[in-house]
Write a protein that holds these residues in place. Structure first.
Motif, PDB file in Angstrom:
ATOM      1  N   ASP A  45     -91.721  25.822 -41.760  1.00 29.02           N
ATOM      2  CA  ASP A  45     -90.478  26.488 -42.173  1.00 29.02           C
ATOM      3  C   ASP A  45     -89.419  26.369 -41.082  1.00 29.02           C
ATOM      4  O   ASP A  45     -88.267  26.008 -41.342  1.00 29.02           O
ATOM      5  CB  ASP A  45     -90.778  27.959 -42.476  1.00 29.02           C
ATOM      6  N   SER A  46     -89.813  26.673 -39.847  1.00 32.81           N
ATOM      7  CA  SER A  46     -88.869  26.613 -38.727  1.00 32.81           C
ATOM      8  C   SER A  46     -88.351  25.197 -38.508  1.00 32.81           C
ATOM      9  O   SER A  46     -87.150  24.984 -38.275  1.00 32.81           O
ATOM     10  CB  SER A  46     -89.535  27.127 -37.452  1.00 32.81           C
ATOM     11  N   ARG A  47     -89.252  24.216 -38.589  1.00 33.53           N
ATOM     12  CA  ARG A  47     -88.848  22.830 -38.341  1.00 33.53           C
ATOM     13  C   ARG A  47     -87.902  22.312 -39.422  1.00 33.53           C
ATOM     14  O   ARG A  47     -86.902  21.643 -39.126  1.00 33.53           O
ATOM     15  CB  ARG A  47     -90.091  21.944 -38.254  1.00 33.53           C
ATOM     16  N   VAL A  48     -88.217  22.632 -40.679  1.00 32.88           N
ATOM     17  CA  VAL A  48     -87.359  22.164 -41.780  1.00 32.88           C
ATOM     18  C   VAL A  48     -85.980  22.815 -41.693  1.00 32.88           C
ATOM     19  O   VAL A  48     -84.946  22.154 -41.849  1.00 32.88           O
ATOM     20  CB  VAL A  48     -88.020  22.463 -43.141  1.00 32.88           C
ATOM     21  N   GLU A  49     -85.948  24.118 -41.433  1.00 32.87           N
ATOM     22  CA  GLU A  49     -84.658  24.810 -41.319  1.00 32.87           C
ATOM     23  C   GLU A  49     -83.832  24.237 -40.173  1.00 32.87           C
ATOM     24  O   GLU A  49     -82.614  24.075 -40.295  1.00 32.87           O
ATOM     25  CB  GLU A  49     -84.887  26.309 -41.104  1.00 32.87           C
ATOM     26  N   ALA A  50     -84.496  23.933 -39.063  1.00 38.08           N
ATOM     27  CA  ALA A  50     -83.786  23.377 -37.914  1.00 38.08           C
ATOM     28  C   ALA A  50     -83.173  22.022 -38.259  1.00 38.08           C
ATOM     29  O   ALA A  50     -82.031  21.723 -37.878  1.00 38.08           O
ATOM     30  CB  ALA A  50     -84.738  23.248 -36.730  1.00 38.08           C
ATOM     31  N   ARG A  51     -83.911  21.199 -39.000  1.00 40.05           N
ATOM     32  CA  ARG A  51     -83.395  19.880 -39.384  1.00 40.05           C
ATOM     33  C   ARG A  51     -82.197  20.009 -40.326  1.00 40.05           C
ATOM     34  O   ARG A  51     -81.203  19.287 -40.201  1.00 40.05           O
ATOM     35  CB  ARG A  51     -84.504  19.061 -40.056  1.00 40.05           C
ATOM     36  N   LEU A  52     -82.281  20.936 -41.257  1.00 38.72           N
ATOM     37  CA  LEU A  52     -81.189  21.112 -42.219  1.00 38.72           C
ATOM     38  C   LEU A  52     -79.934  21.662 -41.543  1.00 38.72           C
ATOM     39  O   LEU A  52     -78.816  21.232 -41.833  1.00 38.72           O
ATOM     40  CB  LEU A  52     -81.631  22.050 -43.348  1.00 38.72           C
ATOM     41  N   LYS A  53     -80.121  22.624 -40.635  1.00 41.48           N
ATOM     42  CA  LYS A  53     -78.970  23.212 -39.950  1.00 41.48           C
ATOM     43  C   LYS A  53     -78.326  22.238 -38.971  1.00 41.48           C
ATOM     44  O   LYS A  53     -77.120  22.302 -38.716  1.00 41.48           O
ATOM     45  CB  LYS A  53     -79.400  24.481 -39.215  1.00 41.48           C
ATOM     46  N   ALA A  54     -79.134  21.346 -38.425  1.00 43.87           N
ATOM     47  CA  ALA A  54     -78.608  20.384 -37.457  1.00 43.87           C
ATOM     48  C   ALA A  54     -77.861  19.240 -38.127  1.00 43.87           C
ATOM     49  O   ALA A  54     -77.130  18.498 -37.463  1.00 43.87           O
ATOM     50  CB  ALA A  54     -79.751  19.831 -36.609  1.00 43.87           C
TER      51      ALA A  54
END
Length: 232
Positions: A45-54
């Motif tokens: 969850d954290s990794r996917v959110e980080a990729r989307l926000k970046a």
């Protein structure tokens, strides 16, 4: 060398060479790749959110990420179908088994309708609140008026059943009565029973005093102890 000796020598050579060849074959093979380690849902969850926000292209979009047993679910809105596909592609990272893309494409038309609907709802809510406020003020005034009226009525009723009120009312009426001029009447009220004592100047005055007492509000009975004493 005899035939039997040759056969024996070949068999012995085969026994010696077989382990050597097997070892050579084993040494030539690459070791099997290590089994991939499973990544927990919170980390995914954290990794996917980080990729989307970046991602610069998705900064203006609203995307929510949820991960359950390696399956990533994307919800929210994006501004184009291309961005919808892009978000799904970014969510496919190591450890993710599948991406459930539930993103909705928000067009300018739907955004305008949503904004217009929101304003209409706010306006209707404000109007309803104002109407309720006016109704509340009106109801409060009606209740206050009714309370004052009830209080006034209760006061009048209370006075009507009070012995002191009856006594005062009779004295007032006797003073204004012409047939009782020159009379000296004492009024005693006890539990709504009026006793008239004293003197009047005539029989007509006596009868009039008793009649006034009987018709006064709250009087249950009249005891006549008046005496006639003509004017001197």
């Amino acid at each position: 060398m005899s035939y039997r000796s040759c056969i024996r020598a070949l068999a012995l050579a085969g026994v010696i060479l077989t382990p050597t060849l097997a070892a050579a074959q084993t040494a030539g093979k690459a070791p099997p790749p290590p089994a991939p380690q499973k990544v927990d849902d919170a980390t995914l969850d954290s990794r996917v959110e980080a990729r989307l926000k970046a991602d610069a292209a998705l900064k203006k979009d609203t995307i929510d990420v949820a991960v359950n047993d390696g399956v990533v679910t994307l919800t929210g809105t994006v501004h184009s179908r291309g961005l919808r596909t892009r978000a799904e592609r970014l969510a496919k990272i190591a450890g993710v088994s599948r991406v459930d893309n539930k993103l909705e494409v928000e067009t300018a038309a739907t955004a305008g309708v949503g904004e217009k609907t929101g304003k209409a709802v706010d306006k209707a809510a404000a109007k309803t609140e104002k109407t309720m406020e006016k109704a509340g003020e009106k109801s409060e005034k009606v209740l206050d008026k009714a309370a004052d009226k009830t209080k006034s009525g209760a006061s009048a009723v209370g006075e009507a059943v009070t012995d002191a009120w009856i006594t005062t009312a009779l004295h007032t009426k006797f003073v204004d009565e012409d047939t009782l001029k020159g009379s000296d009447i004492n009024v005693d009220t006890n539990n709504h029973v009026v006793t008239l004592k004293g003197t009047v100047t005539s029989a007509a005055g006596r009868a009039r005093a008793v009649a006034i007492a009987k018709t006064t509000k709250g009087v249950s009975r009249v005891v006549d102890e008046l005496t006639i004493s003509p004017k001197k």
